[in-house]
Design a protein around this motif. Structure first.
Motif, short mmCIF file in Angstrom:
data_model
loop_
_atom_site.label_atom_id
_atom_site.label_comp_id
_atom_site.label_asym_id
_atom_site.label_seq_id
_atom_site.Cartn_x
_atom_site.Cartn_y
_atom_site.Cartn_z
N ASP A 267 0.86 -1.18 0.00
CA ASP A 267 0.00 0.00 0.00
C ASP A 267 0.90 1.23 0.00
OD1 ASP A 267 0.91 0.30 2.63
OD2 ASP A 267 -0.91 -0.53 3.51
N ALA A 268 0.30 2.39 0.06
CA ALA A 268 1.09 3.62 -0.01
C ALA A 268 2.07 3.73 1.16
CB ALA A 268 0.16 4.83 -0.04
N ALA A 269 1.67 3.24 2.32
CA ALA A 269 2.53 3.33 3.49
C ALA A 269 3.70 2.36 3.44
CB ALA A 269 1.70 3.08 4.75
N ASP A 270 3.50 1.21 2.82
CA ASP A 270 4.56 0.20 2.74
C ASP A 270 4.47 -0.49 1.39
OD1 ASP A 270 6.47 -1.71 3.06
OD2 ASP A 270 5.64 -2.59 4.89
N PRO A 271 5.24 -0.01 0.40
CA PRO A 271 5.13 -0.57 -0.95
C PRO A 271 5.77 -1.94 -1.13
CG PRO A 271 6.79 1.14 -0.88
CD PRO A 271 6.13 1.15 0.46
N SER A 272 6.55 -2.41 -0.15
CA SER A 272 7.21 -3.72 -0.29
C SER A 272 7.18 -4.49 1.02
CB SER A 272 8.66 -3.53 -0.75
OG SER A 272 8.72 -2.95 -2.03
N PRO A 273 5.98 -4.78 1.54
CA PRO A 273 5.92 -5.49 2.82
C PRO A 273 6.20 -6.97 2.65
CG PRO A 273 3.73 -5.26 1.94
CD PRO A 273 4.65 -4.54 0.97
N ARG A 274 6.63 -7.62 3.73
CA ARG A 274 6.59 -9.06 3.74
C ARG A 274 5.12 -9.47 3.67
NH1 ARG A 274 11.09 -11.80 2.31
NH2 ARG A 274 12.93 -11.07 3.46
N PRO A 275 4.80 -10.54 2.96
CA PRO A 275 3.39 -10.87 2.73
C PRO A 275 2.69 -11.48 3.94
CG PRO A 275 4.79 -12.53 1.74
CD PRO A 275 5.71 -11.45 2.24
#
Length: 331
Positions: A267-275
């Motif tokens: 999302d905008a806050a975290d474009p590459s999170p762990r799933p």
């Protein structure tokens, strides 16, 4: 008739404007609203539209009385908040993903039974240990396995037809048996899911996410599966209880998992999170992909054939197809 006013909302949809232009054989006027557009621009586009194509609809728009159709560019429509829409607005979804999903399911099950990753990694490292030339360990063939599919909609039926053609024993499990069950050796009602799970070497989840299917595969049901069984999730992450699956994989309750759908997304806050909040990426008995099993050029082209067909129907005043929420007629 005048042109149909269509709003494309979000980057995933706006990028398909060329498909819409190429396929539409009726007059249209299109407004494209990328994700970064100001809220006022988006809201104005919604209120001026006869139809919106989107992947989500969380914006209050009950006063958009001219909005007749929200067309979702996906099969899953759980991101559409129908409370935000006028009661007269119809919501439809779109498919086209079944062939790609079936190829992915077949590919990953073949890779698992033939131990493809381990064999190739070891051979690249210089080892012939898996070869018959040095009397290496035998592997299995998929045609010796039993594959069970939970959810027999477009995707589940397409997977069944591909797997059945390879001589695999195929079981199905769904609320309603398909009209054509020729690709299945047996179809269980969803109420008999527990008995179904005990029979399968691979359990493929292809069922829609609803309040009833959230957490459908929990610790108790994972424990019913064979210890050498593999869970393949092509449905939605929350159909499976996250921690229960992690503990089943680390504790040897099941042999492994193929996971393409997750509990966390960019999302905008975290474009590459762990799933996931849990380290599935560290587990050697997990094959994992970023919700990409169905993301093919051909899938999107088929999907837009369906979307444009519905827009054409709306323009001509014909009944819509793939309706998931029918709008009430204006009084």
């Amino acid at each position: 008739r005048g042109p149909l006013h269509v709003a494309l909302l979000g980057d995933l949809v706006v990028g398909n404007l060329p498909r819409l232009r190429a396929k539409a054989d009726f007059p249209i006027e299109v407004r494209c609203v990328p994700a970064a557009a100001p809220a006022g621009e988006r809201d104005a586009a919604i209120r001026a539209a006869d139809a919106v194509v989107t992947t989500a609809f969380p914006w209050p728009a009950t006063d958009a009385h001219g909005l007749r159709l929200v067309q979702v560019q996906a099969a899953g429509w759980e991101k559409v908040d129908t409370a935000c829409l006028p009661a007269s607005t119809t919501v439809c979804n779109a498919f086209g993903h079944a062939r790609a999903a079936a190829e992915y399911a077949l590919m990953t099950m073949l890779m698992w039974t033939h131990r493809w990753k381990a064999v190739e990694d070891d051979f690249r490292a210089g080892s012939w240990a898996w070869s018959g030339a040095v009397n290496g360990p035998f592997r299995n063939e998929l045609n010796s396995r039993t594959v069970g599919i939970v959810g027999l909609g477009h995707m589940g039926r397409e997977i069944a037809s591909r797997v059945h053609a390879m001589g695999v024993r195929v079981l199905g499990c769904a609320r309603t048996a398909p009209a054509d069950a020729s690709a299945f050796d047996h179809v269980y009602p969803l109420a008999q899911l527990d008995a179904f799970l005990t029979q399968c070497d691979f359990v493929i989840l292809a069922i829609a996410l609803t309040p009833e299917t959230t957490g459908l595969i929990d610790a108790r049901r994972l424990a019913l599966m064979r210890r050498d069984a593999v869970l393949v999730n092509l449905a939605r992450g929350p159909v499976v209880e996250e921690r229960a699956l992690y503990e089943a994989l680390t504790g040897g309750t099941i042999a492994g998992a193929v996971i393409d759908v997750w509990w966390r997304y960019p999302d905008a806050a975290d474009p590459s999170p762990r799933p996931s909040s849990l380290p599935f990426h560290t587990l050697p008995n997990v094959m994992m992909t970023p919700h990409s099993s169905q993301w093919t050029e051909q899938m999107m082209d088929r999907r837009w054939d369906m979307i444009v067909s519905n827009l054409r129907r709306l323009h001509r005043g014909e009944p819509l197809v793939d309706v998931v929420r029918a709008g009430r007629p204006l009084s």
